[in-house]
Design a protein around this motif. Structure first.
Motif, PDB file in Angstrom:
ATOM      1  N   ALA A   1       0.871  -1.184   0.000  1.00 11.69           N
ATOM      2  CA  ALA A   1       0.000   0.000   0.000  1.00 11.69           C
ATOM      3  C   ALA A   1       0.900   1.224   0.000  1.00 11.69           C
ATOM      4  O   ALA A   1       1.510   1.560   1.014  1.00 11.69           O
ATOM      5  CB  ALA A   1      -0.903  -0.016   1.224  1.00 11.69           C
ATOM      6  N   SER A   2       1.006   1.857  -1.126  1.00 10.78           N
ATOM      7  CA  SER A   2       1.923   3.000  -1.260  1.00 10.78           C
ATOM      8  C   SER A   2       1.257   4.277  -0.787  1.00 10.78           C
ATOM      9  O   SER A   2       0.054   4.469  -0.991  1.00 10.78           O
ATOM     10  CB  SER A   2       2.360   3.164  -2.724  1.00 10.78           C
ATOM     11  N   PRO A   3       1.993   5.174  -0.167  1.00  9.66           N
ATOM     12  CA  PRO A   3       1.428   6.467   0.248  1.00  9.66           C
ATOM     13  C   PRO A   3       1.102   7.312  -0.972  1.00  9.66           C
ATOM     14  O   PRO A   3       1.691   7.133  -2.039  1.00  9.66           O
ATOM     15  CB  PRO A   3       2.562   7.084   1.068  1.00  9.66           C
ATOM     16  N   PRO A   4       0.149   8.201  -0.858  1.00 10.07           N
ATOM     17  CA  PRO A   4      -0.229   9.043  -2.001  1.00 10.07           C
ATOM     18  C   PRO A   4       0.928   9.950  -2.428  1.00 10.07           C
ATOM     19  O   PRO A   4       1.720  10.415  -1.607  1.00 10.07           O
ATOM     20  CB  PRO A   4      -1.413   9.854  -1.460  1.00 10.07           C
ATOM     21  N   ARG A   5       0.998  10.156  -3.725  1.00  8.58           N
ATOM     22  CA  ARG A   5       2.041  11.027  -4.264  1.00  8.58           C
ATOM     23  C   ARG A   5       1.672  12.486  -4.046  1.00  8.58           C
ATOM     24  O   ARG A   5       0.533  12.897  -4.249  1.00  8.58           O
ATOM     25  CB  ARG A   5       2.208  10.766  -5.768  1.00  8.58           C
ATOM     26  N   THR A   6       2.638  13.293  -3.631  1.00  2.07           N
ATOM     27  CA  THR A   6       2.362  14.716  -3.404  1.00  2.07           C
ATOM     28  C   THR A   6       2.513  15.537  -4.673  1.00  2.07           C
ATOM     29  O   THR A   6       2.038  16.663  -4.746  1.00  2.07           O
ATOM     30  CB  THR A   6       3.318  15.268  -2.330  1.00  2.07           C
ATOM     31  N   ASP A   7       3.193  14.971  -5.689  1.00  3.78           N
ATOM     32  CA  ASP A   7       3.409  15.734  -6.911  1.00  3.78           C
ATOM     33  C   ASP A   7       2.333  15.483  -7.952  1.00  3.78           C
ATOM     34  O   ASP A   7       2.439  15.946  -9.092  1.00  3.78           O
ATOM     35  CB  ASP A   7       4.785  15.399  -7.504  1.00  3.78           C
ATOM     36  N   GLY A   8       1.277  14.717  -7.569  1.00  5.30           N
ATOM     37  CA  GLY A   8       0.196  14.456  -8.493  1.00  5.30           C
ATOM     38  C   GLY A   8       0.460  13.316  -9.442  1.00  5.30           C
ATOM     39  O   GLY A   8      -0.397  12.971 -10.264  1.00  5.30           O
ATOM     40  N   GLY A   9       1.632  12.710  -9.364  1.00  2.98           N
ATOM     41  CA  GLY A   9       1.948  11.587 -10.243  1.00  2.98           C
ATOM     42  C   GLY A   9       1.304  10.299  -9.777  1.00  2.98           C
ATOM     43  O   GLY A   9       0.737  10.209  -8.687  1.00  2.98           O
ATOM     44  N   ARG A  10       1.403   9.260 -10.585  1.00  2.00           N
ATOM     45  CA  ARG A  10       0.816   7.957 -10.258  1.00  2.00           C
ATOM     46  C   ARG A  10       1.843   7.059  -9.592  1.00  2.00           C
ATOM     47  O   ARG A  10       3.046   7.150  -9.865  1.00  2.00           O
ATOM     48  CB  ARG A  10       0.292   7.301 -11.532  1.00  2.00           C
ATOM     49  N   THR A  11       1.359   6.206  -8.711  1.00  2.00           N
ATOM     50  CA  THR A  11       2.211   5.210  -8.062  1.00  2.00           C
ATOM     51  C   THR A  11       1.979   3.867  -8.730  1.00  2.00           C
ATOM     52  O   THR A  11       0.843   3.431  -8.876  1.00  2.00           O
ATOM     53  CB  THR A  11       1.876   5.104  -6.560  1.00  2.00           C
ATOM     54  N   ASP A  12       3.044   3.213  -9.173  1.00  2.00           N
ATOM     55  CA  ASP A  12       2.909   1.917  -9.838  1.00  2.00           C
ATOM     56  C   ASP A  12       2.418   0.860  -8.864  1.00  2.00           C
ATOM     57  O   ASP A  12       2.865   0.778  -7.716  1.00  2.00           O
ATOM     58  CB  ASP A  12       4.250   1.490 -10.433  1.00  2.00           C
ATOM     59  N   TRP A  13       1.495   0.040  -9.353  1.00  2.00           N
ATOM     60  CA  TRP A  13       0.956  -1.063  -8.557  1.00  2.00           C
ATOM     61  C   TRP A  13       1.877  -2.274  -8.651  1.00  2.00           C
ATOM     62  O   TRP A  13       2.466  -2.543  -9.700  1.00  2.00           O
ATOM     63  CB  TRP A  13      -0.434  -1.430  -9.070  1.00  2.00           C
ATOM     64  N   GLU A  14       2.043  -2.997  -7.542  1.00  2.00           N
ATOM     65  CA  GLU A  14       2.829  -4.221  -7.526  1.00  2.00           C
ATOM     66  C   GLU A  14       1.953  -5.367  -7.035  1.00  2.00           C
ATOM     67  O   GLU A  14       1.220  -5.216  -6.059  1.00  2.00           O
ATOM     68  CB  GLU A  14       4.042  -4.077  -6.610  1.00  2.00           C
ATOM     69  N   PRO A  15       2.019  -6.522  -7.675  1.00  2.00           N
ATOM     70  CA  PRO A  15       1.168  -7.650  -7.284  1.00  2.00           C
ATOM     71  C   PRO A  15       1.720  -8.362  -6.062  1.00  2.00           C
ATOM     72  O   PRO A  15       2.909  -8.262  -5.759  1.00  2.00           O
ATOM     73  CB  PRO A  15       1.226  -8.567  -8.507  1.00  2.00           C
ATOM     74  N   PRO A  16       0.860  -9.100  -5.342  1.00  2.00           N
ATOM     75  CA  PRO A  16       1.368  -9.947  -4.271  1.00  2.00           C
ATOM     76  C   PRO A  16       2.167 -11.105  -4.858  1.00  2.00           C
ATOM     77  O   PRO A  16       1.961 -11.481  -6.021  1.00  2.00           O
ATOM     78  CB  PRO A  16       0.083 -10.448  -3.585  1.00  2.00           C
ATOM     79  N   VAL A  17       3.074 -11.667  -4.062  1.00  2.26           N
ATOM     80  CA  VAL A  17       3.948 -12.734  -4.558  1.00  2.26           C
ATOM     81  C   VAL A  17       4.018 -13.851  -3.529  1.00  2.26           C
ATOM     82  O   VAL A  17       4.251 -13.604  -2.342  1.00  2.26           O
ATOM     83  CB  VAL A  17       5.377 -12.199  -4.838  1.00  2.26           C
ATOM     84  N   GLU A  18       3.802 -15.082  -3.986  1.00  2.00           N
ATOM     85  CA  GLU A  18       3.958 -16.255  -3.118  1.00  2.00           C
ATOM     86  C   GLU A  18       5.436 -16.587  -2.992  1.00  2.00           C
ATOM     87  O   GLU A  18       6.175 -16.596  -3.993  1.00  2.00           O
ATOM     88  CB  GLU A  18       3.199 -17.440  -3.719  1.00  2.00           C
ATOM     89  N   THR A  19       5.888 -16.883  -1.774  1.00  2.00           N
ATOM     90  CA  THR A  19       7.313 -17.140  -1.541  1.00  2.00           C
ATOM     91  C   THR A  19       7.813 -18.343  -2.325  1.00  2.00           C
ATOM     92  O   THR A  19       8.865 -18.300  -2.947  1.00  2.00           O
ATOM     93  CB  THR A  19       7.576 -17.359  -0.037  1.00  2.00           C
TER      94      THR A  19
END
Length: 327
Positions: free
Chosen positions: A157-175
């Motif tokens: 869960a990425s914090p919101p960007r302050t510069d208005g840009g987008r945050t890339d999503w990352e999928p969950p990963v099984e070990t």
């Protein structure tokens, strides 16, 4: 000349072994609603279970000439209290008998939380050894704090960007993924209104599996040990009933090298969670060694992974009144 080391014999902790059958066969698991529907519902359940129980016995007979198979049944008195032992248990045994089944051992689910003064669930929780996913940096708090156990890393869960840009999503990963991930996040407990820990159905079921596999110890002594019980003298209160009772004249032990659990298909998510827990429990090494040696001596070696010793039959129960995922 090698140096001799002298120790007091009492200083060496000893792990007492338990008798073991070849297979522990669980004849289903029912909710309070099932019992409330009366003997007819129980009869329908055991009639369905009988089909699969016969198949499991036939398969066991292919592995060993005279398989030692014990049967067990778990009654939920942890999440809900209903009726009384002297009313419920005779009906369960009678309806099982009508279907041609014999229940050897009967347990209270609350006994998987605390049995004979030993906090079993808490003890197993202390033995959890989480598998950190590759590249993790300890951002996620341990299961001992959160009450959640996973088999990998969840989508951050990425914090919101302050510069208005987008945050890339990352999928969950099984070990330990094979080609693709199957990510699971399992709740082990929650807190009630008084701040008391309420163990999840999945975690109690994992403790139940460890007991059936003969791998639970407290200070080297077996726990959740069956006691003889006269069915004609059952108490009127669940708290007065031992956590695990023997209700037949079987010579097969309660615990076994392997387990097989017969349950309706709506238990599939719960049992998947059970296997995740079993994969991350640091089981008593002496207990593991005892089972490994004895099973090898009988030419029935067990898998090194505890979760692989538990097998299941998931069947569809016609007219099942319980909604999927409820508990």
């Amino acid at each position: 000349m090698p140096e001799r080391v002298f120790r007091e014999s009492t200083a060496e902790p000893r792990t007492r072994a338990v008798p073991l059958a070849h297979l522990s066969l669980e004849l289903g698991h029912l909710y309070m609603e099932d019992f409330q529907l009366g003997p007819k519902r129980l009869g329908e359940h055991f009639a369905e279970v009988r089909i699969w129980a016969d198949a499991v016995r036939a398969r066991a007979a292919r592995r060993v000439k005279r398989p030692r198979i014990s049967t067990c049944f778990l009654i939920d008195d942890y999440f809900t209290r209903f009726s009384t032992p002297d009313e419920v248990i005779p009906t369960v045994l009678e309806e099982a008998g009508r279907a041609g089944l014999t229940i050897d051992y009967l347990a209270r689910e609350s006994g998987c939380a605390v049995a004979d003064g030993v906090a079993l669930a808490e003890s197993v929780a202390h033995r959890l050894v989480e598998s950190p996913p590759p590249g993790s940096y300890g951002f996620r708090p341990p299961a001992s704090r959160t009450g959640w156990l996973t088999n990998g890393s969840r989508s951050p869960a990425s914090p919101p960007r302050t510069d208005g840009g987008r945050t890339d999503w990352e999928p969950p990963v099984e070990t330990a993924a094979r080609n693709h991930s199957i990510f699971m996040d399992v709740e082990l407990w929650s807190d009630d209104k008084n701040g008391q820990r309420v163990w999840s159905c999945s975690f109690l079921a994992a403790v139940w599996q460890l007991a059936r596999l003969g791998l639970l110890r407290h200070l080297g002594e077996p726990v959740l040990v069956p006691r003889e019980q006269d069915v004609a003298a059952l108490p009127p209160d669940w708290d007065r009933l031992p956590p695990l009772i023997k209700v037949s004249d079987t010579k097969a032990a309660f615990s076994a090298y392997r387990t097989c659990t017969l349950v309706p298909h709506h238990f599939l998510p719960v049992e998947n969670a059970v296997r995740l827990v079993l994969d991350q429990v640091d089981v008593d090494t002496a207990a593991l060694a005892q089972v490994a040696k004895r099973s090898a001596d009988e030419q029935m070696p067990v898998p090194p992974e505890v979760a692989q010793r538990a097998t299941y039959v998931f069947y569809e129960e016609p007219g099942d009144p319980i909604e999927d995922g409820k508990h």
